[in-house]
Design an enzyme around this catalytic site. Sequence first.
Site, short mmCIF file in Angstrom:
data_model
loop_
_atom_site.label_atom_id
_atom_site.label_comp_id
_atom_site.label_asym_id
_atom_site.label_seq_id
_atom_site.Cartn_x
_atom_site.Cartn_y
_atom_site.Cartn_z
N ASN A 211 0.85 -1.20 0.00
CA ASN A 211 0.00 0.00 0.00
C ASN A 211 0.88 1.24 0.00
O ASN A 211 2.10 1.14 0.08
CB ASN A 211 -0.99 -0.02 1.17
N ASP A 281 -4.88 -6.21 5.34
CA ASP A 281 -5.96 -7.00 5.91
C ASP A 281 -5.99 -8.41 5.31
O ASP A 281 -6.54 -9.33 5.89
CB ASP A 281 -7.32 -6.33 5.64
N LYS A 291 8.83 -17.59 -9.86
CA LYS A 291 8.06 -16.49 -10.45
C LYS A 291 6.87 -17.03 -11.26
O LYS A 291 7.04 -17.96 -12.06
CB LYS A 291 9.00 -15.68 -11.37
N PHE A 326 -5.27 3.72 14.60
CA PHE A 326 -5.61 4.69 13.57
C PHE A 326 -6.80 4.14 12.79
O PHE A 326 -7.03 2.93 12.77
CB PHE A 326 -4.42 4.90 12.61
N LYS A 340 -14.48 1.26 15.65
CA LYS A 340 -13.16 0.64 15.82
C LYS A 340 -12.66 0.82 17.25
O LYS A 340 -12.01 -0.07 17.81
CB LYS A 340 -12.15 1.24 14.82
N LYS A 344 -12.08 -2.78 19.02
CA LYS A 344 -10.68 -3.18 19.22
C LYS A 344 -10.18 -2.88 20.63
O LYS A 344 -9.01 -3.03 20.92
CB LYS A 344 -9.79 -2.50 18.16
#
Length: 400
Positions: A211, A281, A291, A326, A340, A344
Amino acid sequence: MPEPAAKKIILGITGGIAAYKSLSLIRLFKKAGHEVQVVVTKNALQFVTPLTLETLSQNTVYSDSFIRNEPYSVAHISHADWADVVVIAPATANIIGKFANGIADDALSTLLLAMKKPVFLAPAMNVNMYENEAVQRNIAQLKKQGCHIIEPATGDLACGISAKGRMEEPERIFEIVTQFFSQKKKWNGKKAVVTAGPTYEPIDPVRFIGNHSSGLMGFALAEKLAEQGAEVTLITGTTALYATNQAIQRVDVVTAKEMLTQTLHYSKNADLIIMAAAVADYTPKTFASEKIKKKNSDLELILEKTTDILLELGKRKQKKQCLVGFALETENEIENAKQKLQQKNADFIVLNSLKNSGAGFKCATNQVTIFAQNGAIFEGKCKAKTEVAEEILEFIFEQW
Ligand code: CTP
């Protein structure tokens, strides 16, 4: 503000006309009871003499990496270990460029590379040089490395015009450095774990799912916590950043699984845990050891869920621990962030909304809203990530 205890200051002087103002800076530091070690470049000696510098600093002046008549010691290393802080004033475009790019070709630039303590630079140069893209890029790089840039003032320049580029006045430089020393060490004696950056989930030996996280927010939090007295473990995914404070122990990881293992390990004794990393995730269910070759058909990848680290930390949370997560959201931001916080078992959730321009992954700025378990809410403005880090820590400190 209380007077800070006596500090050991390296004053680096480089070749600009503002070098004469550094003489006042030495006097100010000495008068406040600090020890000053002057390190000059060859060009600085065109503007100020070693005799003046030695008389004012009451210390030998260093300008050459290969001095033959000194007792044996590797000067750039021993000075870097000795000092509490380095102040480069004036900082020419040349020293800025060298430090930003890791070049060490004289006493001062070599010392800078060996230095693990805070570095302040007070640039001074002609306005066109200051605005030059390369100089601005180098200054941005130094900020990224954690250096403190004391912005030049606007006023008469040596070239005869009035513009930005004048070294900040010695009194102001003295004030900025002294304020830094007097900062309240709010997190003194606390152990903190901060995670930062992206995770990379390997598909085959050459490909991964990643990301856009740069790691900037997590690194800024780690630096601020260390500045404010905490002992910090920074667990980071792949990033080009590096931590500058000696109180930061860096642990590099690549995958979500590695981040889970290291975070659980280091969090056992932590007082404060901040999950600023962008953890994947999902991860490919299988890793192809060779490969994957191109075929004429589509390729299907099966992804399996990773462990939610924050959730695991929430389950294991000890009484003394403060857990901060976050939330990166693109819709129903507030609702999702609050959810959240409960799901959490976190004490705080820092919401980044990608709807705010100037917030998120790739920018140097961020804008956050923080939700505390006790119901308090903090709404920040768009600021540099280093300033946002300060805001986040301030709010946590007050509400925890
Ligand atoms: N997080 C984590 N482990 C994961 C995924 C996320 O610890 N495997 C943490 C992040 O570090 C962050 C918080 O969970 O502190 C929220 O991350 P975010 O991506 O906003 O939310 P998710 O819980 O992953 O849920 P969703 O992607 O559906 O919004």
